[in-house]
Write a protein that holds these residues in place. Structure first.
Motif, PDB file in Angstrom:
ATOM      1  N   ALA A 154      81.134 -54.720   5.355  1.00  9.95           N
ATOM      2  CA  ALA A 154      79.907 -55.488   5.635  1.00  9.95           C
ATOM      3  C   ALA A 154      80.263 -56.881   6.150  1.00  9.95           C
ATOM      4  O   ALA A 154      81.355 -57.390   5.895  1.00  9.95           O
ATOM      5  N   ALA A 180      73.162 -44.425  -2.341  1.00 10.89           N
ATOM      6  CA  ALA A 180      71.925 -44.390  -3.115  1.00 10.89           C
ATOM      7  C   ALA A 180      71.903 -45.554  -4.104  1.00 10.89           C
ATOM      8  O   ALA A 180      72.902 -45.834  -4.768  1.00 10.89           O
ATOM      9  N   TRP A 226      71.295 -46.222  -7.098  1.00 15.52           N
ATOM     10  CA  TRP A 226      71.189 -45.712  -8.469  1.00 15.52           C
ATOM     11  C   TRP A 226      72.229 -46.372  -9.356  1.00 15.52           C
ATOM     12  O   TRP A 226      73.300 -46.747  -8.888  1.00 15.52           O
ATOM     13  N   GLY A 276      76.637 -44.675  -7.493  1.00 12.41           N
ATOM     14  CA  GLY A 276      76.736 -45.321  -8.801  1.00 12.41           C
ATOM     15  C   GLY A 276      77.767 -44.627  -9.687  1.00 12.41           C
ATOM     16  O   GLY A 276      78.648 -43.923  -9.193  1.00 12.41           O
ATOM     17  N   LEU A 325      73.419 -50.389   4.849  1.00 18.50           N
ATOM     18  CA  LEU A 325      72.463 -49.642   4.028  1.00 18.50           C
ATOM     19  C   LEU A 325      71.069 -50.185   4.292  1.00 18.50           C
ATOM     20  O   LEU A 325      70.177 -49.474   4.764  1.00 18.50           O
ATOM     21  N   ILE A 371      83.918 -57.530  -2.524  1.00 22.50           N
ATOM     22  CA  ILE A 371      83.152 -58.461  -1.679  1.00 22.50           C
ATOM     23  C   ILE A 371      83.819 -59.836  -1.728  1.00 22.50           C
ATOM     24  O   ILE A 371      84.247 -60.285  -2.797  1.00 22.50           O
ATOM     25  N   ASP A 373      84.294 -54.712  -6.734  1.00 29.77           N
ATOM     26  CA  ASP A 373      83.591 -55.909  -6.243  1.00 29.77           C
ATOM     27  C   ASP A 373      84.398 -57.207  -6.318  1.00 29.77           C
ATOM     28  O   ASP A 373      84.439 -57.964  -5.368  1.00 29.77           O
ATOM     29  N   THR A 393      78.129 -42.767  -2.193  1.00 31.24           N
ATOM     30  CA  THR A 393      78.199 -43.862  -3.159  1.00 31.24           C
ATOM     31  C   THR A 393      76.878 -43.862  -3.912  1.00 31.24           C
ATOM     32  O   THR A 393      75.827 -44.181  -3.374  1.00 31.24           O
ATOM     33  N   ARG A 405      76.539 -53.494 -15.906  1.00 35.67           N
ATOM     34  CA  ARG A 405      77.562 -52.441 -15.862  1.00 35.67           C
ATOM     35  C   ARG A 405      78.916 -53.130 -15.996  1.00 35.67           C
ATOM     36  O   ARG A 405      79.153 -54.137 -15.342  1.00 35.67           O
ATOM     37  N   HIS A 457      83.113 -46.443  -4.724  1.00 38.08           N
ATOM     38  CA  HIS A 457      82.657 -47.152  -5.915  1.00 38.08           C
ATOM     39  C   HIS A 457      83.519 -48.410  -5.976  1.00 38.08           C
ATOM     40  O   HIS A 457      84.727 -48.329  -6.182  1.00 38.08           O
ATOM     41  N   ASN A 458      82.909 -49.556  -5.783  1.00 41.47           N
ATOM     42  CA  ASN A 458      83.687 -50.796  -5.651  1.00 41.47           C
ATOM     43  C   ASN A 458      83.863 -51.499  -6.991  1.00 41.47           C
ATOM     44  O   ASN A 458      82.979 -51.451  -7.849  1.00 41.47           O
ATOM     45  N   ASN A 475      84.261 -56.246   1.997  1.00 46.04           N
ATOM     46  CA  ASN A 475      82.959 -56.693   2.497  1.00 46.04           C
ATOM     47  C   ASN A 475      82.899 -58.210   2.476  1.00 46.04           C
ATOM     48  O   ASN A 475      83.354 -58.844   1.520  1.00 46.04           O
ATOM     49  N   GLN A 476      82.330 -58.795   3.526  1.00 55.66           N
ATOM     50  CA  GLN A 476      81.949 -60.204   3.426  1.00 55.66           C
ATOM     51  C   GLN A 476      80.496 -60.181   2.969  1.00 55.66           C
ATOM     52  O   GLN A 476      79.691 -59.399   3.504  1.00 55.66           O
ATOM     53  N   LEU A 477      80.164 -61.016   1.984  1.00 57.33           N
ATOM     54  CA  LEU A 477      78.789 -61.005   1.477  1.00 57.33           C
ATOM     55  C   LEU A 477      77.788 -61.145   2.622  1.00 57.33           C
ATOM     56  O   LEU A 477      77.886 -62.056   3.436  1.00 57.33           O
ATOM     57  N   VAL A 478      76.808 -60.222   2.657  1.00 59.48           N
ATOM     58  CA  VAL A 478      75.666 -60.374   3.550  1.00 59.48           C
ATOM     59  C   VAL A 478      74.585 -61.021   2.691  1.00 59.48           C
ATOM     60  O   VAL A 478      74.106 -60.415   1.726  1.00 59.48           O
ATOM     61  N   TYR A 526      74.334 -59.929  -5.613  1.00 60.65           N
ATOM     62  CA  TYR A 526      74.418 -59.943  -4.149  1.00 60.65           C
ATOM     63  C   TYR A 526      73.437 -58.975  -3.506  1.00 60.65           C
ATOM     64  O   TYR A 526      73.258 -58.969  -2.304  1.00 60.65           O
TER      65      TYR A 526
HETATM   66  N1  SAM Z   1      74.407 -48.272  -6.178  1.00 59.26           N
HETATM   67  C1  SAM Z   1      75.723 -47.843  -5.994  1.00 59.26           C
HETATM   68  C2  SAM Z   1      76.740 -48.779  -6.608  1.00 59.26           C
HETATM   69  O1  SAM Z   1      76.598 -49.970  -6.524  1.00 59.26           O
HETATM   70  O2  SAM Z   1      77.711 -48.276  -7.152  1.00 59.26           O
HETATM   71  C3  SAM Z   1      76.083 -47.582  -4.545  1.00 59.26           C
HETATM   72  C4  SAM Z   1      75.510 -48.459  -3.437  1.00 59.26           C
HETATM   73  S1  SAM Z   1      76.021 -50.162  -3.443  1.00 59.26           S
HETATM   74  C5  SAM Z   1      74.936 -50.862  -2.267  1.00 59.26           C
HETATM   75  C6  SAM Z   1      77.632 -50.120  -2.714  1.00 59.26           C
HETATM   76  C7  SAM Z   1      78.396 -51.416  -2.548  1.00 59.26           C
HETATM   77  O3  SAM Z   1      77.856 -52.165  -1.477  1.00 59.26           O
HETATM   78  C8  SAM Z   1      78.416 -52.393  -3.690  1.00 59.26           C
HETATM   79  O4  SAM Z   1      79.335 -52.056  -4.688  1.00 59.26           O
HETATM   80  C9  SAM Z   1      78.835 -53.680  -3.004  1.00 59.26           C
HETATM   81  O5  SAM Z   1      80.247 -53.810  -3.016  1.00 59.26           O
HETATM   82  C10 SAM Z   1      78.335 -53.479  -1.570  1.00 59.26           C
HETATM   83  N2  SAM Z   1      77.234 -54.417  -1.263  1.00 59.26           N
HETATM   84  C11 SAM Z   1      75.977 -54.352  -1.729  1.00 59.26           C
HETATM   85  N3  SAM Z   1      75.231 -55.376  -1.263  1.00 59.26           N
HETATM   86  C12 SAM Z   1      76.046 -56.124  -0.486  1.00 59.26           C
HETATM   87  C13 SAM Z   1      75.868 -57.317   0.265  1.00 59.26           C
HETATM   88  N4  SAM Z   1      74.701 -57.956   0.288  1.00 59.26           N
HETATM   89  N5  SAM Z   1      76.924 -57.791   0.958  1.00 59.26           N
HETATM   90  C14 SAM Z   1      78.110 -57.151   0.935  1.00 59.26           C
HETATM   91  N6  SAM Z   1      78.332 -56.015   0.252  1.00 59.26           N
HETATM   92  C15 SAM Z   1      77.326 -55.508  -0.471  1.00 59.26           C
END
Ligand code: SAM
Ligand code: DTB
Ligand code: SF4
Length: 328
Positions: free
Chosen positions: A267, A104, A106, A136, A295, A196, A159, A134, A172, A156-157, A226-229, A63
């Motif tokens: 989101a 970040a 990461w 990682g 983000l 998500i 997901d 957040t 992961r 930390h999701n 979160n709704q997927l973007v 995503y």
């Molecule tokens: N990199 C770290 C991690 O994933 O653990 C932290 C940042 S990451 C962008 C944080 C969370 O943002 C993800 O676990 C995911 O749930 C959410 N996320 C990322 N991209 C997304 C998207 N396109 N739509 C909705 N949620 C999103």
């Protein structure tokens, strides 16, 4: 303190499926009743996000526009300087946010990086904002370092469900995510963990994701849904969108399963109608991301959110009011 009788950690799969299957009015009534037992009904917690390290992430989350595996409009940038983070946090505080979340791209932070983020956390907290990060995966030492720096929440999701997870991320494991959550909890920080909707998962995956969170030894204090973007270039661009009513149901079930937690309508708000968002608040969502950017993708303008709050009679949570105890 004695636990509220509706805060449980033993939800069965069938029970959660039955909640999802309730007539919509019954589900929302139940969610709203639980909500009023634990929260001020018209208060919404307001957080602002900042991407302190954008793009170039080695993970392959299907995503995510920040993964190096996909050709997306997001370019990799270095870790931000402290002054720029301080300025962004001040702007968020001035606009009315009470929590500042630093993200970040990461897999997990390395030594020097963690030290720099620890300094950012100290500075943001000194401004009177709650802090969230957040970054990682974290091991136990890293979690303690962040706590010592003054970090209030770690996001930390998980997901999605464990069963569907492998369709979305291969770099992961689900267990690694749970291990990080345990390290955060063990260090004494509050946990922000959700997922998500709209990854191509089924209702049973949404139910299992929420059940996994609700059956943790302690519920996450904050549960972002979160709704997927959808971002061009990611494998999930073009995925079938989830019916908004189903999205609202997901929030309502999260509220019922984790009564005392803040459930964040996270989101995806930019593409939602005001009416859908109003239903999300009725279903028990009581936190949002505020400010024109998440983000790397868009979020409603602050003015639009202020107007939405006015129309709905919602007020930003200050943290000063005691939670409601009476299901009035
Ligand atoms: N990199 C770290 C991690 O994933 O653990 C932290 C940042 S990451 C962008 C944080 C969370 O943002 C993800 O676990 C995911 O749930 C959410 N996320 C990322 N991209 C997304 C998207 N396109 N739509 C909705 N949620 C999103
Ligand atoms: C969360 O659950 N949602 C936020 C926050 N935690 C870090 C991130 C949403 C990211 C949306 C896509 C983007 O802007 O890059
Ligand atoms: Fe990396 Fe986090 Fe994006 Fe996954 S969600 S690719 S870990 S930034």
């Amino acid at each position: 303190m004695q636990k509220e009788p509706d805060v449980r950690h033993d939800w069965g799969a069938e029970e959660v499926a039955a909640l999802f299957a309730l007539p919509f009015n019954d589900l929302l009534f139940r969610a709203q009743t639980v909500h009023r037992r634990h929260h001020q009904p018209n208060e919404v917690q307001v957080s602002t996000l900042l991407s302190i390290k954008t793009g170039g992430c080695p993970e392959d989350c299907k995503y995510c526009p920040q993964s190096v595996h996909y050709e997306t409009p997001v370019d990799a940038e270095p870790l931000m300087e402290l002054d720029a983070v301080r300025a962004a946090a001040q702007a968020a505080a001035d606009a009315g946010a009470t929590r500042f979340c630093m993200g970040a791209a990461w897999r997990s932070p390395r030594g020097k990086q963690l030290e720099r983020v620890a300094r950012m956390i100290g500075e943001v907290r000194a401004m009177g904002l709650e802090t969230c990060a957040t970054l990682g995966m974290l091991d136990a030492d890293q979690a303690r370092t962040l706590r010592d720096a003054g970090l209030d929440y770690y996001n930390h999701n998980i997901d999605t469900s464990e069963a569907f997870y492998g369709e979305v991320i291969t770099t992961r494991s689900y267990q690694e995510r749970l291990d990080t959550l345990a390290n955060v909890r063990e260090a004494g920080m509050s946990v922000c963990c959700g997922g998500i909707v709209g990854l191509g998962e089924g209702r049973s995956d949404r139910a299992e994701m929420l059940r996994t969170l609700a059956n943790l030894p302690t519920h996450p204090e904050s549960v972002p849904i979160n709704q997927l973007v959808q971002v061009e270039g990611t494998p999930l661009a073009g995925a079938e969108a989830v019916d908004p009513i189903e999205f609202v149901r997901t929030l309502a079930v999260a509220r019922i399963l984790m009564p005392a937690s803040h459930v964040r309508l996270s989101a995806g708000r930019e593409s939602m109608s005001d009416e859908t968002q109003a239903l999300c608040f009725l279903a028990g969502a009581n936190s949002i991301f505020y400010g024109e950017k998440l983000l790397t993708t868009g979020n409603p303008e602050a003015d639009a959110d202020r107007e939405l709050f006015r129309r709905l009679g919602l007020v930003p949570e200050t943290g000063q009011t005691a939670p409601a105890t009476d299901p009035a």
